[in-house]
Design a protein around this motif. Structure first.
Motif, PDB file in Angstrom:
ATOM      1  N   GLU A  90      51.381  53.100  20.906  1.00 36.96           N
ATOM      2  CA  GLU A  90      50.082  53.581  21.378  1.00 36.96           C
ATOM      3  C   GLU A  90      49.857  55.046  21.005  1.00 36.96           C
ATOM      4  OE1 GLU A  90      49.397  50.918  25.393  1.00 36.96           O
ATOM      5  OE2 GLU A  90      50.925  52.499  25.437  1.00 36.96           O
ATOM      6  N   LEU A  91      50.873  55.874  21.204  1.00 34.05           N
ATOM      7  CA  LEU A  91      50.724  57.292  20.874  1.00 34.05           C
ATOM      8  C   LEU A  91      50.581  57.478  19.368  1.00 34.05           C
ATOM      9  CD1 LEU A  91      50.535  60.210  21.754  1.00 34.05           C
ATOM     10  CD2 LEU A  91      53.053  60.303  21.793  1.00 34.05           C
ATOM     11  N   ALA A  92      51.364  56.759  18.595  1.00 34.78           N
ATOM     12  CA  ALA A  92      51.263  56.857  17.135  1.00 34.78           C
ATOM     13  C   ALA A  92      49.861  56.493  16.663  1.00 34.78           C
ATOM     14  CB  ALA A  92      52.306  55.954  16.470  1.00 34.78           C
ATOM     15  N   ALA A  93      49.286  55.453  17.253  1.00 36.70           N
ATOM     16  CA  ALA A  93      47.930  55.038  16.873  1.00 36.70           C
ATOM     17  C   ALA A  93      46.914  56.118  17.221  1.00 36.70           C
ATOM     18  CB  ALA A  93      47.566  53.724  17.564  1.00 36.70           C
ATOM     19  N   ARG A  94      47.065  56.736  18.387  1.00 35.94           N
ATOM     20  CA  ARG A  94      46.144  57.802  18.790  1.00 35.94           C
ATOM     21  C   ARG A  94      46.215  58.995  17.837  1.00 35.94           C
ATOM     22  NH1 ARG A  94      46.418  58.537  25.377  1.00 35.94           N
ATOM     23  NH2 ARG A  94      45.839  56.411  25.906  1.00 35.94           N
ATOM     24  N   VAL A  95      47.409  59.254  17.325  1.00 39.61           N
ATOM     25  CA  VAL A  95      47.618  60.430  16.475  1.00 39.61           C
ATOM     26  C   VAL A  95      47.338  60.112  15.005  1.00 39.61           C
ATOM     27  CG1 VAL A  95      49.394  62.094  15.729  1.00 39.61           C
ATOM     28  CG2 VAL A  95      49.251  61.420  18.123  1.00 39.61           C
ATOM     29  N   GLY A  96      47.425  58.828  14.651  1.00 46.18           N
ATOM     30  CA  GLY A  96      47.192  58.440  13.270  1.00 46.18           C
ATOM     31  C   GLY A  96      48.429  58.549  12.398  1.00 46.18           C
ATOM     32  N   ILE A  97      49.600  58.280  12.997  1.00 46.68           N
ATOM     33  CA  ILE A  97      50.853  58.288  12.243  1.00 46.68           C
ATOM     34  C   ILE A  97      51.545  56.948  12.441  1.00 46.68           C
ATOM     35  CG2 ILE A  97      51.168  60.798  12.378  1.00 46.68           C
ATOM     36  CD1 ILE A  97      53.196  60.350  14.648  1.00 46.68           C
ATOM     37  N   SER A  98      52.556  56.681  11.640  1.00 44.13           N
ATOM     38  CA  SER A  98      53.284  55.419  11.770  1.00 44.13           C
ATOM     39  C   SER A  98      54.208  55.462  12.983  1.00 44.13           C
ATOM     40  CB  SER A  98      54.109  55.146  10.511  1.00 44.13           C
ATOM     41  OG  SER A  98      55.210  56.045  10.449  1.00 44.13           O
ATOM     42  N   VAL A  99      54.562  54.289  13.462  1.00 46.32           N
ATOM     43  CA  VAL A  99      55.491  54.192  14.583  1.00 46.32           C
ATOM     44  C   VAL A  99      56.851  54.748  14.169  1.00 46.32           C
ATOM     45  CG1 VAL A  99      56.652  52.612  16.173  1.00 46.32           C
ATOM     46  CG2 VAL A  99      54.270  52.211  15.539  1.00 46.32           C
ATOM     47  N   THR A 100      57.238  54.537  12.934  1.00 46.30           N
ATOM     48  CA  THR A 100      58.515  55.074  12.441  1.00 46.30           C
ATOM     49  C   THR A 100      58.499  56.591  12.486  1.00 46.30           C
ATOM     50  OG1 THR A 100      58.808  53.160  10.996  1.00 46.30           O
ATOM     51  CG2 THR A 100      60.084  55.132  10.465  1.00 46.30           C
ATOM     52  N   HIS A 101      57.405  57.194  12.045  1.00 45.23           N
ATOM     53  CA  HIS A 101      57.286  58.658  12.094  1.00 45.23           C
ATOM     54  C   HIS A 101      57.353  59.137  13.544  1.00 45.23           C
ATOM     55  CE1 HIS A 101      55.117  62.459  10.370  1.00 45.23           C
ATOM     56  NE2 HIS A 101      56.172  62.758  11.083  1.00 45.23           N
ATOM     57  N   MET A 102      56.663  58.415  14.443  1.00 44.48           N
ATOM     58  CA  MET A 102      56.684  58.774  15.861  1.00 44.48           C
ATOM     59  C   MET A 102      58.109  58.736  16.390  1.00 44.48           C
ATOM     60  SD  MET A 102      54.548  59.487  18.382  1.00 44.48           S
ATOM     61  CE  MET A 102      55.721  60.674  18.914  1.00 44.48           C
ATOM     62  N   SER A 103      58.835  57.697  16.055  1.00 44.31           N
ATOM     63  CA  SER A 103      60.226  57.569  16.489  1.00 44.31           C
ATOM     64  C   SER A 103      61.077  58.716  15.945  1.00 44.31           C
ATOM     65  CB  SER A 103      60.789  56.226  16.022  1.00 44.31           C
ATOM     66  OG  SER A 103      62.163  56.141  16.337  1.00 44.31           O
ATOM     67  N   HIS A 104      60.867  59.048  14.689  1.00 40.78           N
ATOM     68  CA  HIS A 104      61.633  60.142  14.073  1.00 40.78           C
ATOM     69  C   HIS A 104      61.306  61.489  14.715  1.00 40.78           C
ATOM     70  CE1 HIS A 104      62.798  57.941  10.093  1.00 40.78           C
ATOM     71  NE2 HIS A 104      63.125  57.271  11.173  1.00 40.78           N
ATOM     72  N   ILE A 105      60.065  61.673  15.107  1.00 39.55           N
ATOM     73  CA  ILE A 105      59.685  62.917  15.799  1.00 39.55           C
ATOM     74  C   ILE A 105      60.428  63.008  17.124  1.00 39.55           C
ATOM     75  CG2 ILE A 105      57.805  64.085  17.029  1.00 39.55           C
ATOM     76  CD1 ILE A 105      55.924  63.065  14.763  1.00 39.55           C
ATOM     77  N   GLU A 106      60.421  61.918  17.881  1.00 41.61           N
ATOM     78  CA  GLU A 106      61.046  61.941  19.206  1.00 41.61           C
ATOM     79  C   GLU A 106      62.557  62.116  19.136  1.00 41.61           C
ATOM     80  OE1 GLU A 106      59.853  58.766  21.811  1.00 41.61           O
ATOM     81  OE2 GLU A 106      57.781  59.470  21.880  1.00 41.61           O
ATOM     82  N   THR A 107      63.165  61.656  18.072  1.00 48.61           N
ATOM     83  CA  THR A 107      64.622  61.792  17.947  1.00 48.61           C
ATOM     84  C   THR A 107      65.024  63.049  17.181  1.00 48.61           C
ATOM     85  OG1 THR A 107      64.613  60.394  15.962  1.00 48.61           O
ATOM     86  CG2 THR A 107      65.061  59.314  18.089  1.00 48.61           C
ATOM     87  N   GLY A 108      64.026  63.805  16.720  1.00 45.38           N
ATOM     88  CA  GLY A 108      64.320  65.038  15.992  1.00 45.38           C
ATOM     89  C   GLY A 108      64.799  64.810  14.577  1.00 45.38           C
TER      90      GLY A 108
END
Length: 111
Positions: free
Chosen positions: A23-41
């Motif tokens: 949901e957050l990735a969709a709001r921001v316009g990025i992939s879920v993989t990118h979102m996961s990578h952001i959260e894990t640093g």
């Protein structure tokens, strides 16, 4: 810059709002993989993505960049400053409003 800590703050705010990574990735316009990578640093996030994340989470960019010690302490200090400027009647009304809002939030989060 500690990208892991930034990612952890993103995760904290996301979970506090009951949002999935998808949901957050969709709001921001990025992939879920990118979102996961952001959260894990595991990736460096760009300034535009940082700003979009902050906006989607309803926080300031600084809230994601910096550990402010206790967000709760900051909010309580802000509330205290506001309440100091209230009359006794306003304080009673605001107390009732806050109690009602908390009950409603608790019911909503139990769904």
């Amino acid at each position: 810059m500690d990208y892991y800590q930034i990612g952890q703050r993103v995760r904290k705010y996301r979970k506090a709002q009951g949002l999935s990574q998808e949901e957050l990735a969709a709001r921001v316009g990025i992939s879920v993989t990118h979102m996961s990578h952001i959260e894990t640093g595991n990736t460096k996030l760009s300034l535009p993505v940082l700003v979009e994340l902050a906006g989607a989470l309803g926080v300031q960019s600084d809230d994601l960049l910096f550990d402010r010690g206790s967000e709760r302490s900051r909010v309580l200090a802000e509330l205290s400053d506001t309440l100091d400027r209230c009359t006794a009647q306003q304080l009673r009304i605001l107390t009732d409003i806050v109690k009602a809002a908390k009950i409603s939030l608790d019911k909503y989060q139990q769904r």
